[in-house]
Scaffold this active site. Structure first.
Site, PDB file in Angstrom:
ATOM      1  N   HIS A 124      60.123  10.544  72.600  1.00  0.00           N
ATOM      2  CA  HIS A 124      60.439  11.469  73.693  1.00  0.00           C
ATOM      3  C   HIS A 124      60.760  12.842  73.119  1.00  0.00           C
ATOM      4  CE1 HIS A 124      60.560   8.734  77.153  1.00  0.00           C
ATOM      5  NE2 HIS A 124      60.832   7.823  76.233  1.00  0.00           N
ATOM      6  N   THR A 176      60.205   5.335  58.178  1.00  0.00           N
ATOM      7  CA  THR A 176      59.977   6.671  58.726  1.00  0.00           C
ATOM      8  C   THR A 176      58.822   7.396  58.040  1.00  0.00           C
ATOM      9  OG1 THR A 176      61.566   7.638  57.192  1.00  0.00           O
ATOM     10  CG2 THR A 176      62.418   6.928  59.337  1.00  0.00           C
ATOM     11  N   LYS A 177      58.365   6.854  56.878  1.00  0.00           N
ATOM     12  CA  LYS A 177      57.299   7.489  56.093  1.00  0.00           C
ATOM     13  C   LYS A 177      56.256   6.449  55.724  1.00  0.00           C
ATOM     14  CE  LYS A 177      60.429  10.890  54.162  1.00  0.00           C
ATOM     15  NZ  LYS A 177      61.166  11.350  53.021  1.00  0.00           N
TER      16      LYS A 177
END
Length: 197
Positions: A124, A176-177
């Site tokens: 979002h 996250t990577k």
């Protein structure tokens, strides 16, 4: 008229797009309407000997692709959502109990997700403090999980991540990577370690 041209015409006409969206998706429940869900076997691709348990919530409107490969399984109480991007799952793969997949996501062959995993390509937008978050829209970034990957229980795979072939994601990791092929990641955020082959 070919499908791509028809799709472009719908995209350019906001009135038709809004009407079709209303007819297909229940905006309050954020899922396809009951009559669309009844037609799902006609537009979903399910490979030979694949299994989707009855308790799975299949939020798969027909304007995006959903494909499940041969001998692949989606276990009980999962949620599969392709409303904002295609969900493609390869052959001989397993999506464990209570897992959630929100497209666009591509999962390769011989991939095993344990229970309670979230794989999401959706986020979002929230950068404008003068607007409510639900007024700012969403962004998506493709998530790809290549062949022969194991993801441990309660891991979270975030938008834009590519997990390379033969990688392992430890239980509870937040990825996250990108994860290089043949590596192990663990922790929050996940840290890379080379696997010995």
């Amino acid at each position: 008229m070919n499908n791509e041209r028809l799709r472009q015409n719908f995209k350019s006409d906001t009135g038709i797009k809004r009407l079709i969206g209303f007819l297909i998706m229940n905006r309050v429940q954020t899922r396809p309407r009951w009559y669309v869900r009844m037609l799902a076997p006609l537009y979903q691709h399910r490979g030979k000997h694949s299994v989707i348990h009855r308790s799975v919530r299949m939020d798969t409107p027909p304007y995006r692709r959903f494909s499940l490969g041969n001998r692949s399984v989606i276990e009980s109480f999962c949620c599969i959502n392709n409303a904002v991007g295609d969900v493609i799952i390869g052959n001989d793969s397993r999506i464990g109990l209570h897992s959630t997949i929100i497209g666009p996501v591509t999962i390769g062959n011989h991939v095993h997700l344990a229970q309670g995993i979230t794989v999401t390509a959706l986020n979002h937008n929230f950068t404008n403090p003068d607007k409510r978050i639900d007024e700012q829209g969403i962004t998506t970034k493709q998530v790809t999980i290549e062949d022969d990957v194991w993801i441990g229980a309660n891991a979270v795979i975030l938008p834009g991540v590519n997990i390379g072939r033969h990688a392992v994601v430890a239980a509870g990791a937040v990825v996250t990577k990108d994860v290089s092929p043949g590596t192990l990641v663990a922790g929050v955020p996940a840290i890379l370690k080379k696997r010995t082959l």
